[in-house]
Design a protein around this motif. Structure first.
Motif, PDB file in Angstrom:
ATOM      1  N   GLU A 164       0.833  -1.207   0.000  1.00 28.53           N
ATOM      2  CA  GLU A 164       0.000   0.000   0.000  1.00 28.53           C
ATOM      3  C   GLU A 164       0.866   1.255   0.000  1.00 28.53           C
ATOM      4  O   GLU A 164       0.531   2.242  -0.666  1.00 28.53           O
ATOM      5  CB  GLU A 164      -0.941   0.001   1.201  1.00 28.53           C
ATOM      6  CG  GLU A 164      -2.067  -1.002   1.074  1.00 28.53           C
ATOM      7  CD  GLU A 164      -3.013  -0.985   2.255  1.00 28.53           C
ATOM      8  OE1 GLU A 164      -4.223  -1.161   2.022  1.00 28.53           O
ATOM      9  OE2 GLU A 164      -2.545  -0.810   3.398  1.00 28.53           O
ATOM     10  N   LEU A 165       1.971   1.240   0.730  1.00 29.85           N
ATOM     11  CA  LEU A 165       2.872   2.395   0.729  1.00 29.85           C
ATOM     12  C   LEU A 165       3.350   2.689  -0.691  1.00 29.85           C
ATOM     13  O   LEU A 165       3.400   3.853  -1.117  1.00 29.85           O
ATOM     14  CB  LEU A 165       4.065   2.146   1.648  1.00 29.85           C
ATOM     15  CG  LEU A 165       3.773   2.066   3.152  1.00 29.85           C
ATOM     16  CD1 LEU A 165       5.015   1.643   3.911  1.00 29.85           C
ATOM     17  CD2 LEU A 165       3.253   3.403   3.689  1.00 29.85           C
ATOM     18  N   ALA A 166       3.710   1.642  -1.425  1.00 30.76           N
ATOM     19  CA  ALA A 166       4.158   1.824  -2.809  1.00 30.76           C
ATOM     20  C   ALA A 166       3.028   2.366  -3.684  1.00 30.76           C
ATOM     21  O   ALA A 166       3.258   3.239  -4.538  1.00 30.76           O
ATOM     22  CB  ALA A 166       4.681   0.505  -3.368  1.00 30.76           C
ATOM     23  N   GLU A 167       1.821   1.868  -3.477  1.00 33.62           N
ATOM     24  CA  GLU A 167       0.669   2.361  -4.244  1.00 33.62           C
ATOM     25  C   GLU A 167       0.419   3.836  -3.949  1.00 33.62           C
ATOM     26  O   GLU A 167       0.148   4.630  -4.875  1.00 33.62           O
ATOM     27  CB  GLU A 167      -0.568   1.538  -3.904  1.00 33.62           C
ATOM     28  CG  GLU A 167      -0.520   0.100  -4.399  1.00 33.62           C
ATOM     29  CD  GLU A 167      -1.684  -0.721  -3.875  1.00 33.62           C
ATOM     30  OE1 GLU A 167      -2.572  -0.138  -3.213  1.00 33.62           O
ATOM     31  OE2 GLU A 167      -1.718  -1.951  -4.121  1.00 33.62           O
ATOM     32  N   TRP A 168       0.496   4.210  -2.690  1.00 33.33           N
ATOM     33  CA  TRP A 168       0.267   5.609  -2.329  1.00 33.33           C
ATOM     34  C   TRP A 168       1.335   6.520  -2.926  1.00 33.33           C
ATOM     35  O   TRP A 168       1.038   7.633  -3.369  1.00 33.33           O
ATOM     36  CB  TRP A 168       0.229   5.757  -0.808  1.00 33.33           C
ATOM     37  CG  TRP A 168      -0.897   5.030  -0.144  1.00 33.33           C
ATOM     38  CD1 TRP A 168      -2.043   4.576  -0.727  1.00 33.33           C
ATOM     39  CD2 TRP A 168      -0.987   4.659   1.235  1.00 33.33           C
ATOM     40  NE1 TRP A 168      -2.841   3.952   0.211  1.00 33.33           N
ATOM     41  CE2 TRP A 168      -2.221   3.988   1.414  1.00 33.33           C
ATOM     42  CE3 TRP A 168      -0.153   4.820   2.337  1.00 33.33           C
ATOM     43  CZ2 TRP A 168      -2.628   3.485   2.653  1.00 33.33           C
ATOM     44  CZ3 TRP A 168      -0.554   4.328   3.573  1.00 33.33           C
ATOM     45  CH2 TRP A 168      -1.784   3.669   3.729  1.00 33.33           C
ATOM     46  N   GLN A 169       2.588   6.068  -2.937  1.00 33.53           N
ATOM     47  CA  GLN A 169       3.656   6.896  -3.485  1.00 33.53           C
ATOM     48  C   GLN A 169       3.502   7.105  -4.983  1.00 33.53           C
ATOM     49  O   GLN A 169       4.037   8.074  -5.533  1.00 33.53           O
ATOM     50  CB  GLN A 169       5.022   6.273  -3.172  1.00 33.53           C
ATOM     51  CG  GLN A 169       5.408   6.403  -1.701  1.00 33.53           C
ATOM     52  CD  GLN A 169       6.826   5.962  -1.428  1.00 33.53           C
ATOM     53  OE1 GLN A 169       7.279   4.935  -1.925  1.00 33.53           O
ATOM     54  NE2 GLN A 169       7.548   6.739  -0.626  1.00 33.53           N
ATOM     55  N   ALA A 170       2.780   6.214  -5.644  1.00 31.64           N
ATOM     56  CA  ALA A 170       2.562   6.345  -7.087  1.00 31.64           C
ATOM     57  C   ALA A 170       1.389   7.260  -7.426  1.00 31.64           C
ATOM     58  O   ALA A 170       1.191   7.608  -8.588  1.00 31.64           O
ATOM     59  CB  ALA A 170       2.337   4.965  -7.706  1.00 31.64           C
ATOM     60  N   ARG A 171       0.618   7.648  -6.419  1.00 28.18           N
ATOM     61  CA  ARG A 171      -0.550   8.496  -6.640  1.00 28.18           C
ATOM     62  C   ARG A 171      -0.142   9.965  -6.701  1.00 28.18           C
ATOM     63  O   ARG A 171       0.893  10.377  -6.173  1.00 28.18           O
ATOM     64  CB  ARG A 171      -1.585   8.297  -5.530  1.00 28.18           C
ATOM     65  CG  ARG A 171      -2.200   6.919  -5.499  1.00 28.18           C
ATOM     66  CD  ARG A 171      -3.181   6.779  -4.364  1.00 28.18           C
ATOM     67  NE  ARG A 171      -4.290   7.720  -4.444  1.00 28.18           N
ATOM     68  CZ  ARG A 171      -5.566   7.413  -4.292  1.00 28.18           C
ATOM     69  NH1 ARG A 171      -5.917   6.146  -4.047  1.00 28.18           N
ATOM     70  NH2 ARG A 171      -6.509   8.328  -4.362  1.00 28.18           N
ATOM     71  N   GLY A 172      -1.015  10.769  -7.296  1.00 28.11           N
ATOM     72  CA  GLY A 172      -0.752  12.193  -7.390  1.00 28.11           C
ATOM     73  C   GLY A 172      -1.443  13.027  -6.336  1.00 28.11           C
ATOM     74  O   GLY A 172      -1.199  14.240  -6.247  1.00 28.11           O
ATOM     75  N   ASP A 173      -2.314  12.408  -5.525  1.00 26.93           N
ATOM     76  CA  ASP A 173      -3.083  13.173  -4.544  1.00 26.93           C
ATOM     77  C   ASP A 173      -2.623  12.928  -3.111  1.00 26.93           C
ATOM     78  O   ASP A 173      -3.340  13.222  -2.156  1.00 26.93           O
ATOM     79  CB  ASP A 173      -4.575  12.862  -4.670  1.00 26.93           C
ATOM     80  CG  ASP A 173      -4.894  11.383  -4.506  1.00 26.93           C
ATOM     81  OD1 ASP A 173      -3.947  10.574  -4.422  1.00 26.93           O
ATOM     82  OD2 ASP A 173      -6.094  11.032  -4.463  1.00 26.93           O
ATOM     83  N   ILE A 174      -1.411  12.410  -2.946  1.00 29.75           N
ATOM     84  CA  ILE A 174      -0.839  12.179  -1.628  1.00 29.75           C
ATOM     85  C   ILE A 174       0.686  12.150  -1.771  1.00 29.75           C
ATOM     86  O   ILE A 174       1.216  11.642  -2.757  1.00 29.75           O
ATOM     87  CB  ILE A 174      -1.352  10.853  -1.014  1.00 29.75           C
ATOM     88  CG1 ILE A 174      -0.684  10.569   0.351  1.00 29.75           C
ATOM     89  CG2 ILE A 174      -1.142   9.690  -1.965  1.00 29.75           C
ATOM     90  CD1 ILE A 174      -1.213   9.323   1.048  1.00 29.75           C
ATOM     91  N   GLN A 175       1.374  12.739  -0.793  1.00 30.68           N
ATOM     92  CA  GLN A 175       2.831  12.648  -0.731  1.00 30.68           C
ATOM     93  C   GLN A 175       3.196  11.730   0.435  1.00 30.68           C
ATOM     94  O   GLN A 175       2.744  11.963   1.567  1.00 30.68           O
ATOM     95  CB  GLN A 175       3.463  14.012  -0.494  1.00 30.68           C
ATOM     96  CG  GLN A 175       3.301  15.006  -1.621  1.00 30.68           C
ATOM     97  CD  GLN A 175       4.044  16.296  -1.302  1.00 30.68           C
ATOM     98  OE1 GLN A 175       5.244  16.316  -1.053  1.00 30.68           O
ATOM     99  NE2 GLN A 175       3.293  17.394  -1.298  1.00 30.68           N
ATOM    100  N   VAL A 176       3.999  10.711   0.165  1.00 31.70           N
ATOM    101  CA  VAL A 176       4.414   9.772   1.201  1.00 31.70           C
ATOM    102  C   VAL A 176       5.934   9.746   1.266  1.00 31.70           C
ATOM    103  O   VAL A 176       6.602   9.421   0.270  1.00 31.70           O
ATOM    104  CB  VAL A 176       3.883   8.347   0.931  1.00 31.70           C
ATOM    105  CG1 VAL A 176       4.379   7.385   2.007  1.00 31.70           C
ATOM    106  CG2 VAL A 176       2.358   8.359   0.874  1.00 31.70           C
ATOM    107  N   HIS A 177       6.478  10.089   2.423  1.00 27.36           N
ATOM    108  CA  HIS A 177       7.922  10.066   2.653  1.00 27.36           C
ATOM    109  C   HIS A 177       8.226   8.993   3.693  1.00 27.36           C
ATOM    110  O   HIS A 177       7.727   9.053   4.816  1.00 27.36           O
ATOM    111  CB  HIS A 177       8.413  11.425   3.125  1.00 27.36           C
ATOM    112  CG  HIS A 177       8.325  12.499   2.077  1.00 27.36           C
ATOM    113  ND1 HIS A 177       9.404  12.849   1.284  1.00 27.36           N
ATOM    114  CD2 HIS A 177       7.286  13.268   1.675  1.00 27.36           C
ATOM    115  CE1 HIS A 177       9.032  13.798   0.447  1.00 27.36           C
ATOM    116  NE2 HIS A 177       7.748  14.077   0.663  1.00 27.36           N
TER     117      HIS A 177
END
Length: 280
Positions: A164-177
């Protein structure tokens, strides 16, 4: 008639996911025995439930699933003692009770229209995972502003919900560090504690609410960094999961002054906590 708060919902373990190489963090997917109970169990991210094993006892855990994930509940549990050892030994199909939902959720009405900064550490990312899933649901995303997530662990292997972390990082509506204390050779993201990343990113406090959950030492320094960035005490939201037992404010195990973590929390603003004895 209100449901008896001491009576758990009957569920069964539907799926078990091992979250780390040490195999001491597992996510349990629980399915309700009665489909009507799934509709009756109405929670919001930030709340918790008491899980019970017949003949063993019960213990409180934050709900890792969003209410937008229907028909089941997720709980991510680290093996630390008698109850969690027994829970980790169970296989799919095993019966387990779920009593709840309990506690005060994150302040969702107040969060609408705000930019959101979510900071998590270690295995205390469970209710934050629920919050992120809730925000990103297509029916909800437009209700919130920008979403910045900083999540840290000791090593890359200790990060939960890796897919899920990888999926979120690929999205444009969330920044995940993502950041780790000790990196291995394949790791290409941040190295260091979450406050180092927070200071580097330097997010604006204007129109932003910060939500943090993690070990006490992380929370201590996160609060210092947020203060330097200009976040006011009422704009910092914390989740305290400490000393809880009964879940309904009867046993007194989790009280801080006149407040009960299980009933008045586990979600508090920093402003609320400053008015209480420094026992957390």
């Amino acid at each position: 008639m209100a449901r008896n708060p001491y009576l758990p919902y009957p569920t069964r373990i539907e799926e078990v996911t091992v979250e780390n190489g040490a195999r001491d963090i597992k996510t349990f997917r629980l399915a309700f025995e009665d489909p009507a109970h799934a509709a009756e169990f109405r929670h919001l991210p930030g709340q918790f439930a008491e899980l019970s094993i017949p003949g063993v006892g019960e213990a409180p855990f934050g709900i890792a699933s969003s209410p937008t994930e229907t028909g089941y509940l997720l709980f991510s549990v680290k093996r630390t003692g008698l109850f969690t050892n027994e829970l980790h030994s169970l296989e799919p199909g095993a019966p387990i009770g779920a009593r709840g939902p309990m506690g005060k959720p994150f302040p969702w009405e107040r969060m609408e229209g705000k930019n959101l900064l979510i900071i998590g550490g270690g295995f205390a990312f469970t209710t934050l995972r629920a919050a992120i899933k809730y925000i990103l649901d297509p029916a909800n995303r437009a209700r919130f502003g920008s979403l910045l997530v900083i999540y840290g662990a000791r090593t890359p292997d200790e990060l939960m919900y890796k897919n899920e972390l990888a999926e979120w990082q690929a999205r444009g509506d969330i920044q995940v560090h993502l950041t780790v204390d000790v990196a291995d050779k394949p790791w290409t993201q941040h190295v260091g504690v979450v406050t180092r990343v927070l200071d580097e990113l330097n997010p604006s406090a204007a129109g932003t609410l910060a939500i943090a959950c993690g070990p006490p030492i992380m929370i201590k320094f996160t609060l210092l960094s947020l203060g330097k960035l200009g976040f006011l005490d009422d704009a910092v939201i914390l989740s305290l999961e400490m000393r809880m037992k009964c879940g309904i404010g009867k046993c007194g195990r989790c009280n801080i002054g006149s407040r009960y973590v299980c009933k008045d929390g586990p979600v508090f603003t920093r402003e609320e906590l400053k008015a209480l004895p420094a026992e957390y």
